[in-house]
Write an enzyme that holds these catalytic residues in place. Structure first.
Site, PDB file in Angstrom:
ATOM      1  N   TYR A 161      93.349 -16.898  12.472  1.00  7.56           N
ATOM      2  CA  TYR A 161      92.556 -16.177  11.473  1.00  7.56           C
ATOM      3  C   TYR A 161      91.862 -17.185  10.556  1.00  7.56           C
ATOM      4  O   TYR A 161      92.522 -17.991   9.894  1.00  7.56           O
ATOM      5  CB  TYR A 161      93.427 -15.267  10.628  1.00  7.56           C
ATOM      6  CG  TYR A 161      94.061 -14.102  11.361  1.00  7.56           C
ATOM      7  CD1 TYR A 161      93.568 -13.639  12.563  1.00  7.56           C
ATOM      8  CD2 TYR A 161      95.167 -13.455  10.814  1.00  7.56           C
ATOM      9  CE1 TYR A 161      94.149 -12.571  13.220  1.00  7.56           C
ATOM     10  CE2 TYR A 161      95.762 -12.376  11.467  1.00  7.56           C
ATOM     11  CZ  TYR A 161      95.252 -11.949  12.663  1.00  7.56           C
ATOM     12  OH  TYR A 161      95.845 -10.887  13.320  1.00  7.56           O
TER      13      TYR A 161
ATOM     14  N   GLY B  72      92.624   2.133  10.948  1.00  6.32           N
ATOM     15  CA  GLY B  72      91.433   2.125  11.791  1.00  6.32           C
ATOM     16  C   GLY B  72      90.348   1.213  11.265  1.00  6.32           C
ATOM     17  O   GLY B  72      89.172   1.592  11.221  1.00  6.32           O
TER      18      GLY B  72
END
Length: 329
Positions: free
Chosen positions: A55, A216
């Protein structure tokens, strides 16, 4: 909030996905704001802090987490993942994904795993990783060999618990036969169900589930109307302008249930997920302290069976527009 168990590892019911505090994930972000978000998560009770060596640029995310937990290491469970920061001279093992960029590349050969872990320990500023995952199974390396390398780190005291990320039920069973697995990390939310076989295997083996993207990618908060340039979600077809508009319309009944309960849509999504499995820990990420506190408060939202039935019926009436899963469906 009560504890939730990931195998033998205790966690808060809701953790924190730290990916959002690195630039290039959800648009740009400065160091001060990233640190404020991480501190807000710990202050709000997010015990499980999830990061990865891939990341951000050059381990940015792990280093940011390391700075945030300095002096507070005993308050958190540090989870990180490996495989994307391929060493110089090592082969990139590529595999397809359902994002616009088309593929990812890892190298999880056992001879590199110790080096990955040692770099992560330096980035995090700690002497032990609580939960360590191969980020994806390497398509060119027997999975048991990768798991065996992590098991060696556990034996040497550099890692406490084995995790698996983005795996199948068969891979979970194969790994568990090599060394007990504490948790599998998988994409799971109201708009992306977990594989039924994987969940069944986790239940059978006593393995926890860490749910990534439980909101989501922010969609389930009901606040995403468009995706800006530089935002990783531009790679996901469900966030195209056309699909996003259609999906917002389709999820209106779920948002209405949240309003009836006096909860935010995001809180409802997290509380719903907590009811799906007693050993699931969602890891929502946010850059806003108020939203982080709101997410943590979802653990206190009680959903009775009647409400759960209404939610499930609303979800069953439509399929989201666009592909949501990272891996090929």
């Amino acid at each position: 909030m009560t504890e939730r168990m990931l195998g033998a590892l205790a966690s808060s019911p809701i953790g924190f996905g730290a990916m959002v505090v690195s630039p290039g994930m959800y648009g740009d972000i400065d160091e001060e704001r990233g640190q404020a978000a991480l501190h807000a998560a710990i202050d709000a009770g997010a015990r499980l802090i999830d990061t990865a060596d891939g990341y951000g640029v050059d381990g940015h995310n792990e280093r940011a987490v390391g700075r945030a937990v300095r002096g507070r290491r005993d308050e958190v469970v540090l989870a990180t993942k490996f495989g994307f920061r391929i060493p110089d001279g090592a082969e990139a093992h590529r595999f397809p994904v359902n994002y616009a960029f088309g593929e990812l590349a890892v190298n999880c050969a056992p001879e590199y795993v110790r080096g990955y872990a040692e770099q992560s320990l330096r980035n995090l500023g700690t002497d032990v990783i609580d939960l360590y995952y191969p980020h994806f199974p390497d398509p060119q390396v027997p999975f048991e060999e990768t798991v065996g390398a992590v098991a060696e780190l556990i034996g040497d005291g550099l890692v406490r618990h084995l995790g698996l990320s983005n795996v199948t039920a068969e891979q979970l069973r194969a790994a568990h036969a090599v060394h007990p697995v504490a948790a599998v990390q998988v994409q799971w939310s109201m708009w992306q169900p977990i594989d039924a076989g994987l969940l069944a295997a986790a239940r059978e083996l006593g393995v926890g589930v860490v749910a990534w993207s439980p909101l989501g990618g922010g969609f389930l908060t009901g606040t995403v109307q468009q995706v800006a340039d530089g935002d990783f979600r531009q790679q996901i077809s469900r966030f195209s302008a056309e699909n996003l508009a259609a999906n917002n319309d389709r999820y209106a009944p779920v948002r209405a249930i949240a309003a009836e309960l006096g909860a935010t849509p995001g809180q409802l999504a997290l509380a719903w997920l907590l009811r799906q499995y007693e050993h699931v820990v969602p890891i929502p990420g946010s850059r806003t302290p108020a939203h982080i506190a709101e997410n943590q408060a979802a653990a206190d939202l009680v959903l009775d069976d009647a409400v759960l039935d209404r939610i499930d019926k609303a979800l069953a009436e439509f399929a989201p527009a666009g592909v949501g899963a990272l891996l090929p469906e």
